[in-house]
Design a protein around this motif. Structure first.
Motif, PDB file in Angstrom:
ATOM      1  N   THR A   1      46.059 -16.490 -17.369  1.00 16.25           N
ATOM      2  CA  THR A   1      44.795 -15.992 -17.922  1.00 16.25           C
ATOM      3  C   THR A   1      44.046 -17.125 -18.624  1.00 16.25           C
ATOM      4  O   THR A   1      43.060 -17.644 -18.119  1.00 16.25           O
ATOM      5  CB  THR A   1      45.056 -14.833 -18.907  1.00 16.25           C
ATOM      6  N   LEU A   2      44.535 -17.499 -19.801  1.00 20.30           N
ATOM      7  CA  LEU A   2      43.922 -18.605 -20.541  1.00 20.30           C
ATOM      8  C   LEU A   2      44.280 -19.948 -19.908  1.00 20.30           C
ATOM      9  O   LEU A   2      43.438 -20.845 -19.800  1.00 20.30           O
ATOM     10  CB  LEU A   2      44.396 -18.561 -21.994  1.00 20.30           C
ATOM     11  N   LEU A   3      45.540 -20.072 -19.489  1.00 23.83           N
ATOM     12  CA  LEU A   3      45.989 -21.312 -18.856  1.00 23.83           C
ATOM     13  C   LEU A   3      45.667 -21.310 -17.371  1.00 23.83           C
ATOM     14  O   LEU A   3      45.825 -20.295 -16.688  1.00 23.83           O
ATOM     15  CB  LEU A   3      47.502 -21.491 -19.019  1.00 23.83           C
ATOM     16  N   GLN A   4      45.256 -22.465 -16.876  1.00 28.24           N
ATOM     17  CA  GLN A   4      45.095 -22.625 -15.441  1.00 28.24           C
ATOM     18  C   GLN A   4      46.472 -22.841 -14.804  1.00 28.24           C
ATOM     19  O   GLN A   4      47.484 -22.928 -15.495  1.00 28.24           O
ATOM     20  CB  GLN A   4      44.176 -23.816 -15.156  1.00 28.24           C
ATOM     21  N   SER A   5      46.515 -22.956 -13.498  1.00 25.04           N
ATOM     22  CA  SER A   5      47.794 -23.142 -12.808  1.00 25.04           C
ATOM     23  C   SER A   5      48.481 -24.440 -13.205  1.00 25.04           C
ATOM     24  O   SER A   5      49.703 -24.565 -13.086  1.00 25.04           O
ATOM     25  CB  SER A   5      47.584 -23.114 -11.291  1.00 25.04           C
TER      26      SER A   5
ATOM     27  N   ALA B   1      41.391  -1.867 -15.443  1.00 23.64           N
ATOM     28  CA  ALA B   1      40.387  -2.753 -16.037  1.00 23.64           C
ATOM     29  C   ALA B   1      38.970  -2.206 -15.864  1.00 23.64           C
ATOM     30  O   ALA B   1      38.678  -1.476 -14.919  1.00 23.64           O
ATOM     31  CB  ALA B   1      40.483  -4.144 -15.410  1.00 23.64           C
ATOM     32  N   ASN B   2      38.098  -2.590 -16.797  1.00 20.56           N
ATOM     33  CA  ASN B   2      36.675  -2.265 -16.680  1.00 20.56           C
ATOM     34  C   ASN B   2      35.935  -3.266 -15.808  1.00 20.56           C
ATOM     35  O   ASN B   2      34.869  -2.973 -15.269  1.00 20.56           O
ATOM     36  CB  ASN B   2      36.012  -2.259 -18.061  1.00 20.56           C
ATOM     37  N   PHE B   3      36.521  -4.465 -15.704  1.00 26.12           N
ATOM     38  CA  PHE B   3      35.831  -5.538 -14.990  1.00 26.12           C
ATOM     39  C   PHE B   3      36.868  -6.515 -14.448  1.00 26.12           C
ATOM     40  O   PHE B   3      37.868  -6.795 -15.114  1.00 26.12           O
ATOM     41  CB  PHE B   3      34.876  -6.266 -15.946  1.00 26.12           C
ATOM     42  N   ILE B   4      36.625  -7.007 -13.238  1.00 31.01           N
ATOM     43  CA  ILE B   4      37.491  -8.034 -12.651  1.00 31.01           C
ATOM     44  C   ILE B   4      36.698  -9.329 -12.591  1.00 31.01           C
ATOM     45  O   ILE B   4      35.641  -9.399 -11.952  1.00 31.01           O
ATOM     46  CB  ILE B   4      37.982  -7.630 -11.251  1.00 31.01           C
ATOM     47  N   THR B   5      37.191 -10.338 -13.276  1.00 30.46           N
ATOM     48  CA  THR B   5      36.491 -11.614 -13.361  1.00 30.46           C
ATOM     49  C   THR B   5      37.053 -12.611 -12.351  1.00 30.46           C
ATOM     50  O   THR B   5      37.871 -12.261 -11.495  1.00 30.46           O
ATOM     51  CB  THR B   5      36.567 -12.175 -14.796  1.00 30.46           C
ATOM     52  N   LEU B   6      36.621 -13.844 -12.450  1.00 31.63           N
ATOM     53  CA  LEU B   6      37.147 -14.898 -11.587  1.00 31.63           C
ATOM     54  C   LEU B   6      38.582 -15.229 -12.001  1.00 31.63           C
ATOM     55  O   LEU B   6      39.072 -14.760 -13.026  1.00 31.63           O
ATOM     56  CB  LEU B   6      36.266 -16.144 -11.689  1.00 31.63           C
TER      57      LEU B   6
ATOM     58  N   ASP C   1      37.735 -20.563 -14.425  1.00 30.48           N
ATOM     59  CA  ASP C   1      37.123 -20.246 -15.719  1.00 30.48           C
ATOM     60  C   ASP C   1      36.710 -18.775 -15.795  1.00 30.48           C
ATOM     61  O   ASP C   1      35.602 -18.432 -16.213  1.00 30.48           O
ATOM     62  CB  ASP C   1      35.922 -21.157 -15.997  1.00 30.48           C
ATOM     63  N   GLY C   2      37.647 -17.909 -15.419  1.00 24.26           N
ATOM     64  CA  GLY C   2      37.371 -16.480 -15.421  1.00 24.26           C
ATOM     65  C   GLY C   2      37.006 -15.927 -16.786  1.00 24.26           C
ATOM     66  O   GLY C   2      36.197 -15.000 -16.891  1.00 24.26           O
ATOM     67  N   LEU C   3      37.596 -16.485 -17.861  1.00 17.91           N
ATOM     68  CA  LEU C   3      37.230 -16.028 -19.206  1.00 17.91           C
ATOM     69  C   LEU C   3      35.761 -16.300 -19.472  1.00 17.91           C
ATOM     70  O   LEU C   3      35.034 -15.436 -19.975  1.00 17.91           O
ATOM     71  CB  LEU C   3      38.095 -16.723 -20.270  1.00 17.91           C
ATOM     72  N   VAL C   4      35.322 -17.504 -19.141  1.00 19.93           N
ATOM     73  CA  VAL C   4      33.932 -17.890 -19.398  1.00 19.93           C
ATOM     74  C   VAL C   4      32.973 -16.988 -18.629  1.00 19.93           C
ATOM     75  O   VAL C   4      31.970 -16.505 -19.177  1.00 19.93           O
ATOM     76  CB  VAL C   4      33.703 -19.366 -19.016  1.00 19.93           C
ATOM     77  N   TYR C   5      33.284 -16.743 -17.375  1.00 16.91           N
ATOM     78  CA  TYR C   5      32.424 -15.906 -16.530  1.00 16.91           C
ATOM     79  C   TYR C   5      32.225 -14.524 -17.150  1.00 16.91           C
ATOM     80  O   TYR C   5      31.099 -14.010 -17.233  1.00 16.91           O
ATOM     81  CB  TYR C   5      33.047 -15.788 -15.139  1.00 16.91           C
ATOM     82  N   ALA C   6      33.313 -13.913 -17.615  1.00 15.98           N
ATOM     83  CA  ALA C   6      33.217 -12.573 -18.196  1.00 15.98           C
ATOM     84  C   ALA C   6      32.565 -12.595 -19.577  1.00 15.98           C
ATOM     85  O   ALA C   6      31.759 -11.714 -19.909  1.00 15.98           O
ATOM     86  CB  ALA C   6      34.603 -11.943 -18.285  1.00 15.98           C
ATOM     87  N   LEU C   7      32.898 -13.586 -20.390  1.00 18.26           N
ATOM     88  CA  LEU C   7      32.328 -13.655 -21.740  1.00 18.26           C
ATOM     89  C   LEU C   7      30.813 -13.828 -21.691  1.00 18.26           C
ATOM     90  O   LEU C   7      30.083 -13.265 -22.515  1.00 18.26           O
ATOM     91  CB  LEU C   7      32.978 -14.794 -22.526  1.00 18.26           C
ATOM     92  N   GLU C   8      30.329 -14.585 -20.725  1.00 16.03           N
ATOM     93  CA  GLU C   8      28.878 -14.759 -20.597  1.00 16.03           C
ATOM     94  C   GLU C   8      28.202 -13.474 -20.132  1.00 16.03           C
ATOM     95  O   GLU C   8      27.026 -13.244 -20.421  1.00 16.03           O
ATOM     96  CB  GLU C   8      28.577 -15.915 -19.643  1.00 16.03           C
ATOM     97  N   LYS C   9      28.951 -12.630 -19.456  1.00 19.03           N
ATOM     98  CA  LYS C   9      28.402 -11.348 -19.007  1.00 19.03           C
ATOM     99  C   LYS C   9      28.349 -10.328 -20.146  1.00 19.03           C
ATOM    100  O   LYS C   9      27.369  -9.583 -20.275  1.00 19.03           O
ATOM    101  CB  LYS C   9      29.259 -10.793 -17.860  1.00 19.03           C
ATOM    102  N   PHE C  10      29.385 -10.317 -20.997  1.00 18.65           N
ATOM    103  CA  PHE C  10      29.502  -9.260 -21.999  1.00 18.65           C
ATOM    104  C   PHE C  10      29.053  -9.653 -23.403  1.00 18.65           C
ATOM    105  O   PHE C  10      28.912  -8.787 -24.269  1.00 18.65           O
ATOM    106  CB  PHE C  10      30.947  -8.748 -22.045  1.00 18.65           C
TER     107      PHE C  10
END
Length: 272
Positions: free
Chosen positions: A14-18, A251-256, A261-270
């Motif tokens: 989630t927070l960490l990349q691969s 979930a309410n939303f599925i991000t990248l 940077d899936g966290l960033v994508y969702a945070l900018e949306k919400f």
């Protein structure tokens, strides 16, 4: 600015990349939101001592939810909002099942891991301590009579590991029948046991009440089985695109993905 949000993220997947690091884009976004007055916290299945290692990359001033919600402790002040111990008779029952199948297992205190053998994750942690700065080190102790330690140490979680799939499934099936236990799979070959009712959602609840943040202003991110409760609980539960299907379903939303940077994508949306 929008209402103050409580943003909570799982670590692995989630927070960490691969590559096991946090992208610079994600770090910047989190610190920008903190500067705007929002609250950030990490929720992990790891114990507090192991979870705080992540702050080498993301040194935020706030709470860490550890042991899948059993412990909520501030990274800087040491304030503890929640510490829910696994009852001793239940801990002994779990130890009995682990030893019946010859499983490798841990008892988790806030800052100490107790392991029954010098192998697997405990060995990895013990060997890694020398390379860590003192402020990030924690204790790893080994005992052949791990069950005998149960009455003398606080236990917030028991983690068990087994590389033989059939035996691993048998252990999980047996423990799921024990009343007053909360169980969840954390990785493919590891299984966590806490007191009934404990989850990352209860950890979020403790922080939310501490800051008096409405539930609708809680945003949580996760990818695995031990994240399902908090994703279902949060006002906005966000699943990474690399998350398991069962988590995506609540979930309410599925991000990248965590590598996009899936966290960033969702945070900018919400958060506008």
């Amino acid at each position: 600015m929008s209402n103050k949000k409580l943003i909570v993220s799982d670590i692995d997947g989630t927070l960490l990349q691969s590559n096991k690091h946090i992208s610079e884009t994600t770090k910047k976004k989190i610190f920008d939101l903190i500067d705007e007055g929002h609250i950030f916290a990490i929720a992990t299945g790891r114990m507090h001592g192991a979870g705080k290692i992540i702050t080498q990359e993301l040194d935020y001033d706030g709470f860490l939810i550890s042991c899948n919600g059993a412990v909520v402790k501030h990274l800087k002040t040491g304030e503890i909002l929640q510490a829910i111990e696994l009852e001793k008779p239940l801990a002994r029952k779990v130890a009995d099942v682990c030893e019946k199948y010859g499983a490798y297992y841990h008892l988790y205190d806030v800052e100490t891991i107790y392991a029954n053998r010098f192998e697997n994750l405990g060995k990895k942690y013990a060997e890694a301590m020398a390379a860590l700065p003192p402020e990030y080190q924690f204790k790893v102790e080994f005992s052949e009579d791990l069950r005998g330690l149960i009455d003398s140490v606080p236990i917030y979680k028991i983690g068990l590991f087994h590389d033989v799939p059939e035996q691993f499934e048998a252990i999980m099936a047996e423990l799921k029948k024990v009343p007053r236990l909360e169980t969840c799979k954390s990785l493919e070959t590891s299984f966590d046991v806490m007191k009934a009712g404990v989850s990352k959602a209860t950890g979020i609840e403790a922080i939310r009440k501490h800051y008096e943040i409405p539930l609708e202003d809680v945003i949580a991110f996760g990818d695995n089985e031990n994240d399902i409760d908090m994703i279902a609980y949060a006002g906005v539960g966000v699943a990474m695109s690399n998350a398991m299907k069962e988590l995506k379903d609540v979930a309410n939303f599925i991000t990248l993905s965590n590598d996009e940077d899936g966290l960033v994508y969702a945070l900018e949306k919400f958060i506008k």
